[in-house]
Write an enzyme that holds these catalytic residues in place. Structure first.
Site, short mmCIF file in Angstrom:
data_model
loop_
_atom_site.label_atom_id
_atom_site.label_comp_id
_atom_site.label_asym_id
_atom_site.label_seq_id
_atom_site.Cartn_x
_atom_site.Cartn_y
_atom_site.Cartn_z
N CYS A 107 -120.53 92.08 18.04
CA CYS A 107 -120.50 92.34 16.61
C CYS A 107 -119.83 93.67 16.25
CB CYS A 107 -121.93 92.24 16.08
SG CYS A 107 -122.00 91.62 14.39
N HIS A 110 -124.94 87.12 18.41
CA HIS A 110 -126.07 87.91 18.88
C HIS A 110 -127.32 87.06 18.72
CE1 HIS A 110 -126.88 88.63 14.65
NE2 HIS A 110 -125.63 89.04 14.50
N1 GLN Z 1 -119.32 96.02 10.01
C1 GLN Z 1 -119.95 94.86 10.40
C2 GLN Z 1 -119.85 93.69 9.45
O1 GLN Z 1 -118.83 93.08 9.51
C3 GLN Z 1 -121.23 94.96 11.05
C4 GLN Z 1 -121.34 93.87 12.01
C5 GLN Z 1 -122.63 93.90 12.67
O2 GLN Z 1 -122.75 94.47 13.77
N2 GLN Z 1 -123.58 93.34 11.99
O3 GLN Z 1 -120.73 93.38 8.67
#
Ligand code: GLN
Length: 252
Positions: free
Chosen positions: A93, A194
């Site tokens: 992520c 995740h």
């Molecule tokens: N900046 C991210 C998003 O696209 C965060 C992603 C995450 O780790 N939830 O929302």
């Protein structure tokens, strides 16, 4: 036998139970008589060449990403060298986004990336949230499905010719439109999945461990002895079914 894991910024990037992924690696290694030594890498800590068999970067929101992005970007060459030398990377992520070239948030602020993965990420209006199911084909394990959960506003656009981790069967994936999810460079894998990812996808945990052992020993990865994975397989089946029946649709 020992595998050394470098966990990047555990105190900043940890919102999706990313420690659960490390716990799975630790346990599945121990069941094969392999010790997993986890070393935290915080802001400014050295990243010594060849030290880590596997680097792990978890997920975080924009605020945490902004705090670590300059430090991570400054490590770009060291991380690319490690991967060129056969080290394994698992990035989830927010960590996956920042291992690309850049992340641009909703306000248009750009965070620099480490430039390992050939992609850029631009935050969109609509969050992409839901169960997700992929079909992957990694060497040695053949075609397998990967089940997880995604929650991101960033749309990750892979460069032409970049290799995704998998094809989206259900859910959004990198950008909600391309049908591609994640990215792979050598033994480095980045993904939005995740939940945490590894408890319900034990085959991927074993793939990562086998590659990390190959980095330690030299030579090609050898498959690990199988484990009794009935519970893990059930967890996978439940998550896969949930993604098929109510996974996120395509982003508008
Ligand atoms: N900046 C991210 C998003 O696209 C965060 C992603 C995450 O780790 N939830 O929302």
């Amino acid at each position: 036998m020992r595998i050394v894991v470098g966990h990047l910024y555990p105190e900043y990037l940890n919102i999706y139970a990313d420690r659960g992924n490390i716990a799975v690696l630790e346990r599945r290694a121990a069941w094969r008589g392999v010790e997993l030594e986890v070393r935290s890498i915080g802001l400014g800590d050295p990243l010594r060449p060849g030290e880590h068999d596997l680097l792990y970067v978890g997920g975080g929101q924009d605020r945490e990403q902004a705090l670590i992005a300059p430090d991570l970007a400054a490590r770009g060459e060291a991380i690319r060298d490690a991967v060129a030398g056969g080290a394994v990377v698992l990035a989830v992520c927010g960590g996956y986004q920042l291992l690309g070239r850049l992340y641009r948030d909703r306000a248009g602020v750009e965070l620099p990336g480490a430039g390992l993965f050939p992609h850029e990420t631009i935050a969109g209006e609509q969050r992409m949230i839901g169960d997700v199911l992929l079909e992957c084909e990694l060497d040695q394990v053949g075609r397998r499905t990967l089940a997880g959960f995604e929650n991101h506003a960033g749309r990750t656009l892979l460069d032409d010719g970049a290799e995704p981790l998998g094809r989206v069967i259900a859910g959004f994936g990198n950008d909600g439109a391309s049908g591609r999810e994640g990215c792979r460079v050598g033994r480095a894998i980045g993904t939005y999945l995740h939940g945490p990812l590894l408890p319900r996808n034990p085959w991927l945990a074993d793939w990562l461990l086998a590659q990390a052992l190959a980095h330690r020993r030299g030579g090609d990865a050898e498959p690990l002895p199988p484990l009794a994975d009935e519970l893990e397989e059930q967890a996978h089946a439940v998550a896969a079914e949930r993604a098929r029946s109510r996974g996120g649709g395509r982003a508008r």
